[in-house]
Design an enzyme around this catalytic site. Sequence first.
Site, PDB file in Angstrom:
ATOM      1  N   VAL A 121     -36.785   7.735  14.445  1.00 28.23           N
ATOM      2  CA  VAL A 121     -36.291   6.420  14.874  1.00 28.23           C
ATOM      3  C   VAL A 121     -35.288   6.586  16.011  1.00 28.23           C
ATOM      4  O   VAL A 121     -35.363   5.900  17.044  1.00 28.23           O
ATOM      5  CB  VAL A 121     -35.645   5.667  13.689  1.00 28.23           C
ATOM      6  CG1 VAL A 121     -34.884   4.439  14.186  1.00 28.23           C
ATOM      7  CG2 VAL A 121     -36.703   5.254  12.675  1.00 28.23           C
ATOM      8  N   VAL A 122     -34.342   7.490  15.827  1.00 28.80           N
ATOM      9  CA  VAL A 122     -33.287   7.682  16.826  1.00 28.80           C
ATOM     10  C   VAL A 122     -33.867   8.172  18.152  1.00 28.80           C
ATOM     11  O   VAL A 122     -33.593   7.607  19.226  1.00 28.80           O
ATOM     12  CB  VAL A 122     -32.223   8.667  16.308  1.00 28.80           C
ATOM     13  CG1 VAL A 122     -31.241   9.028  17.418  1.00 28.80           C
ATOM     14  CG2 VAL A 122     -31.482   8.068  15.116  1.00 28.80           C
ATOM     15  N   GLY A 145     -37.903   2.280  -0.937  1.00 29.64           N
ATOM     16  CA  GLY A 145     -38.954   1.808  -1.822  1.00 29.64           C
ATOM     17  C   GLY A 145     -39.021   0.297  -1.889  1.00 29.64           C
ATOM     18  O   GLY A 145     -38.525  -0.401  -0.998  1.00 29.64           O
ATOM     19  N   ASP A 189     -42.391   8.313  -5.492  1.00 31.96           N
ATOM     20  CA  ASP A 189     -43.285   7.713  -6.483  1.00 31.96           C
ATOM     21  C   ASP A 189     -44.650   7.317  -5.922  1.00 31.96           C
ATOM     22  O   ASP A 189     -45.602   7.136  -6.688  1.00 31.96           O
ATOM     23  CB  ASP A 189     -42.634   6.481  -7.113  1.00 31.96           C
ATOM     24  CG  ASP A 189     -41.330   6.805  -7.807  1.00 31.96           C
ATOM     25  OD1 ASP A 189     -41.182   7.947  -8.267  1.00 31.96           O
ATOM     26  OD2 ASP A 189     -40.458   5.915  -7.883  1.00 31.96           O
ATOM     27  N   ARG A 240     -46.766  27.489 -16.866  1.00 26.48           N
ATOM     28  CA  ARG A 240     -48.013  28.043 -17.403  1.00 26.48           C
ATOM     29  C   ARG A 240     -47.846  29.528 -17.729  1.00 26.48           C
ATOM     30  O   ARG A 240     -48.384  30.017 -18.732  1.00 26.48           O
ATOM     31  CB  ARG A 240     -49.164  27.838 -16.421  1.00 26.48           C
ATOM     32  CG  ARG A 240     -50.509  28.324 -16.958  1.00 26.48           C
ATOM     33  CD  ARG A 240     -51.619  28.108 -15.950  1.00 26.48           C
ATOM     34  NE  ARG A 240     -51.872  26.697 -15.729  1.00 26.48           N
ATOM     35  CZ  ARG A 240     -52.586  25.925 -16.542  1.00 26.48           C
ATOM     36  NH1 ARG A 240     -53.092  26.431 -17.665  1.00 26.48           N
ATOM     37  NH2 ARG A 240     -52.789  24.654 -16.259  1.00 26.48           N
ATOM     38  N   LYS A 259     -58.723  29.100 -25.746  1.00 25.62           N
ATOM     39  CA  LYS A 259     -57.471  28.966 -25.005  1.00 25.62           C
ATOM     40  C   LYS A 259     -56.288  29.331 -25.903  1.00 25.62           C
ATOM     41  O   LYS A 259     -56.313  29.079 -27.106  1.00 25.62           O
ATOM     42  CB  LYS A 259     -57.302  27.532 -24.491  1.00 25.62           C
ATOM     43  CG  LYS A 259     -58.307  27.135 -23.418  1.00 25.62           C
ATOM     44  CD  LYS A 259     -57.976  25.765 -22.845  1.00 25.62           C
ATOM     45  CE  LYS A 259     -58.920  25.381 -21.717  1.00 25.62           C
ATOM     46  NZ  LYS A 259     -58.585  24.069 -21.119  1.00 25.62           N
ATOM     47  N   GLU A 276     -43.580   9.588 -16.349  1.00 27.67           N
ATOM     48  CA  GLU A 276     -42.448   8.994 -17.052  1.00 27.67           C
ATOM     49  C   GLU A 276     -42.665   7.520 -17.385  1.00 27.67           C
ATOM     50  O   GLU A 276     -42.032   6.989 -18.298  1.00 27.67           O
ATOM     51  CB  GLU A 276     -41.169   9.131 -16.222  1.00 27.67           C
ATOM     52  CG  GLU A 276     -41.166   8.311 -14.940  1.00 27.67           C
ATOM     53  CD  GLU A 276     -39.834   8.368 -14.202  1.00 27.67           C
ATOM     54  OE1 GLU A 276     -38.880   8.959 -14.741  1.00 27.67           O
ATOM     55  OE2 GLU A 276     -39.757   7.814 -13.082  1.00 27.67           O
TER      56      GLU A 276
END
Length: 337
Positions: free
Chosen positions: A23-24, A102, A127, A154, A214, A223
């Site tokens: 922007v600047v 957001g 998000d 894992r 497994k 969440e």
Amino acid sequence: MKRIAVLTSGGDAPGMNAAIRAVVRKAISEGMEVYGINRGYAGMVDGDIFPLGSKEVGDKISRGGTFLYSARYPEFAQLEGQLAGIEQLKKHGIEGVVVIGGDGSYHGAMRLTEHGFPAVGIPGTIDNDIAGTDYTIGFDTAVNTAVEAIDKLRDTSSSHGRTFVVEVMGRNAGDIALWAGIASGADQIIVPEEEFDIEKVASTIQYDFEHKGKNHHIIVLAEGVMSGEAFAQKLKEAGDKSDLRVTNLGHILRGGSPTARDRVIASWMGSHAVELLKEGKGGLAVGIHNEELVESPILGTAEEGALFSLTEEGQIIVNNPHKARLDFAALNRSLSQ
């Protein structure tokens, strides 16, 4: 338009500094002056406004967070706060504002526009839940951070034969969980966009251990569904007997140096936001759709559940914001067999 301002608002996201820089420097190249506003709308109302030049944004492109700082300022939802902010902008001779943030930030930009003050929005949130764009600034970095963490989980999960529930941010959207889950080879992904059967989740864990050979199981949980601890409790109540651990990646997803993609799209959108203000256009949000820049009415993008994009003829197209997410959910099911 000779003088504009830029602010960041709401939750920070990697790539915000790259957008500010764009922007600047774009504005300066167009013969415009740029002012920074510290702490979002709170700083606007308080008059925490100062000149920004090329030097001030130098070496910022690789930094996470936002050097303009950010804050949530619910008082800006009130008319008194909005008018106080506009008064400060006019006091500093500012004619337009670029808002990076957001949907809450977009609501503020929409209010400025309604009062006749040009504002252009740039989607900045990990998000990826802003309508009118396929990707938001910070999403790619957050996904990569999550994948790196899940890969490490894992390692320890397989060493001890455990089940891990990995909770990731995303608010009410499951994008981070889906992308990170697929990229890390998660066994199950639980997102708000799809209903799930906790007993089926538990039975899948048992089946994988007993019949598929497994010795560990990774579940990525958005969440927006529930907390990892609450989900783990429900799993136990549904009969899960595995050695279960919960890890909440939390705010670590907001930090870190932005990826190349986040730096590029932030630079692209920041530059275009300046072009819009130079043309005297306000009330718009910049986005990316099918790897092309698009512009959407802030009124549409700020309304939850709506997705708007504009054709070259200026027609508004309403799309389904959750289609790709559900396609990804189906993709993961086919890959985790």
